[in-house]
Design an enzyme around this catalytic site. Structure first.
Site, PDB file in Angstrom:
ATOM      1  N   GLY A 113       0.865  -1.256  -0.066  1.00 43.41           N
ATOM      2  CA  GLY A 113       0.145  -0.056  -0.092  1.00 43.41           C
ATOM      3  C   GLY A 113       0.839   1.221   0.186  1.00 43.41           C
ATOM      4  N   GLU A 114       0.669   1.986   0.835  1.00 49.34           N
ATOM      5  CA  GLU A 114       1.363   3.145   0.956  1.00 49.34           C
ATOM      6  C   GLU A 114       1.889   3.332   2.356  1.00 49.34           C
ATOM      7  OE1 GLU A 114       2.417   5.127  -1.762  1.00 49.34           O
ATOM      8  OE2 GLU A 114       3.758   6.041  -0.364  1.00 49.34           O
ATOM      9  N   SER A 115       3.388   3.199   2.426  1.00 49.28           N
ATOM     10  CA  SER A 115       3.861   3.065   3.833  1.00 49.28           C
ATOM     11  C   SER A 115       3.618   4.276   4.764  1.00 49.28           C
ATOM     12  CB  SER A 115       5.435   2.546   3.852  1.00 49.28           C
ATOM     13  OG  SER A 115       5.772   3.584   3.107  1.00 49.28           O
TER      14      SER A 115
ATOM     15  N   CYS B  69       6.094  -5.528   0.240  1.00 50.08           N
ATOM     16  CA  CYS B  69       6.168  -4.093  -0.437  1.00 50.08           C
ATOM     17  C   CYS B  69       6.146  -2.783   0.946  1.00 50.08           C
ATOM     18  CB  CYS B  69       5.191  -3.829  -1.324  1.00 50.08           C
ATOM     19  SG  CYS B  69       5.580  -2.845  -2.753  1.00 50.08           S
TER      20      CYS B  69
ATOM     21  N   ILE C 103       5.204  -3.196  -7.731  1.00 47.74           N
ATOM     22  CA  ILE C 103       4.431  -1.972  -7.972  1.00 47.74           C
ATOM     23  C   ILE C 103       5.020  -0.972  -7.024  1.00 47.74           C
ATOM     24  CG2 ILE C 103       2.313  -0.865  -7.694  1.00 47.74           C
ATOM     25  CD1 ILE C 103       0.997  -3.810  -7.747  1.00 47.74           C
ATOM     26  N   ARG C 104       5.685   0.052  -7.721  1.00 48.28           N
ATOM     27  CA  ARG C 104       6.354   1.172  -6.935  1.00 48.28           C
ATOM     28  C   ARG C 104       7.173   0.424  -5.752  1.00 48.28           C
ATOM     29  NH1 ARG C 104       3.166   4.250  -4.505  1.00 48.28           N
ATOM     30  NH2 ARG C 104       1.513   3.094  -4.773  1.00 48.28           N
TER      31      ARG C 104
ATOM     32  N   HIS D 151       4.765  -8.329  -4.546  1.00 44.12           N
ATOM     33  CA  HIS D 151       3.506  -8.731  -4.118  1.00 44.12           C
ATOM     34  C   HIS D 151       2.944 -10.223  -4.378  1.00 44.12           C
ATOM     35  CE1 HIS D 151       1.742  -4.785  -3.188  1.00 44.12           C
ATOM     36  NE2 HIS D 151       2.711  -4.256  -3.820  1.00 44.12           N
TER      37      HIS D 151
ATOM     38  N   GLU E 213       0.891 -11.793  -2.977  1.00 44.59           N
ATOM     39  CA  GLU E 213      -0.699 -12.043  -2.851  1.00 44.59           C
ATOM     40  C   GLU E 213      -1.390 -11.622  -4.285  1.00 44.59           C
ATOM     41  OE1 GLU E 213       1.078  -9.492  -1.949  1.00 44.59           O
ATOM     42  OE2 GLU E 213      -0.207  -7.539  -1.962  1.00 44.59           O
TER      43      GLU E 213
HETATM   44  N1  GLN Z   1       5.839   3.070  -2.824  1.00 45.34           N
HETATM   45  C1  GLN Z   1       5.109   2.434  -1.747  1.00 45.34           C
HETATM   46  C2  GLN Z   1       5.370   2.972  -0.596  1.00 45.34           C
HETATM   47  O1  GLN Z   1       6.554   3.409  -0.397  1.00 45.34           O
HETATM   48  C3  GLN Z   1       5.068   0.830  -1.598  1.00 45.34           C
HETATM   49  C4  GLN Z   1       4.255   0.540  -2.871  1.00 45.34           C
HETATM   50  C5  GLN Z   1       3.558  -0.775  -2.633  1.00 45.34           C
HETATM   51  O2  GLN Z   1       3.296  -1.253  -1.480  1.00 45.34           O
HETATM   52  N2  GLN Z   1       3.089  -1.353  -3.689  1.00 45.34           N
HETATM   53  O3  GLN Z   1       4.887   2.584   0.603  1.00 45.34           O
END
Ligand code: GLN
Length: 189
Positions: free
Chosen positions: A47-49, A79, A132-133, A168, A170
């Site tokens: 997600g977004e940390s 991630c 993903i990113r 990921h 999952e």
């Molecule tokens: N770029 C996200 C972050 O810095 C991590 C991306 C992800 O969990 N798919 O949190």
């Protein structure tokens, strides 16, 4: 065996589905009170940390989770989950649970190079890896085992009860990483 999946933001539903497909019991952790339930393992999803990190602080869950992991609770961080566990985040003063002796680079492939799919070895078995990113692990203490590298970057590692992937698992149909996590839990019991 019961697994708590942190469900504040990000790809937690996919982990829930994966665990159910593997026959493990799982429940969503959404608030502090959910931590009173008994569970044998924890998943920190992607997600977004920064968002998950602030929510963990706001909901006063950071300390308890960090302590639980330090006391041996098996954890899988994928991630953003990997970033949450890292002791050091490059170009940032901040860390979150800070339980794993790794230093990580967020958005390690540049923001434009958002997503990619690779096939590479995880613990000697070739699996599909979806990035993903994604972050990568830049440095790891000697007590950390490297489980996967892609293009000379560390993308999966384990330190005792803590397992992390930059990709990921999952989001694929491959159970390898989750099976390995369930093994860690079984051995810890
Ligand atoms: N770029 C996200 C972050 O810095 C991590 C991306 C992800 O969990 N798919 O949190």
């Amino acid at each position: 065996m019961t697994i708590g999946v942190l469900a504040l933001q990000g790809a937690f539903e996919e982990h829930m589905r994966m665990l159910h497909r593997l026959g493990a019991d799982a429940f969503e952790i959404r608030k502090r009170g959910d931590l009173d339930r008994a569970f044998d393992g924890l998943i920190l999803p992607g997600g977004e940390s920064t968002v998950i990190g602030s929510l963990l602080r706001e909901l006063q869950m950071m300390e308890s989770l960090s302590e639980a992991v330090k006391n041996g609770l098996p954890v899988l961080g994928t991630c953003a989950g990997l970033i949450l566990l890292a002791k050091e985040i490059e170009a940032s003063e901040e860390s979150y649970l800070g339980t794993m002796d790794i230093s990580v680079v967020r958005n390690g492939y540049g923001r434009q190079l958002g997503s990619s799919e690779k096939r590479a070895l995880f613990l000697g078995k070739e699996i599909e890896m979806r990035f993903i990113r994604a972050p990568y692990i830049k440095e790891a203490a000697a007590t950390v085992s490297i489980l996967a590298t892609v293009d000379h970057k560390i993308v999966a590692a384990q330190q005792g009860n803590q397992l992390v992937t930059a990709f990921h698992p999952e989001l694929t149909d491959d159970f390898t990483v989750h099976r390995h996590f369930l093994d860690i839990i079984r051995k810890s019991r």
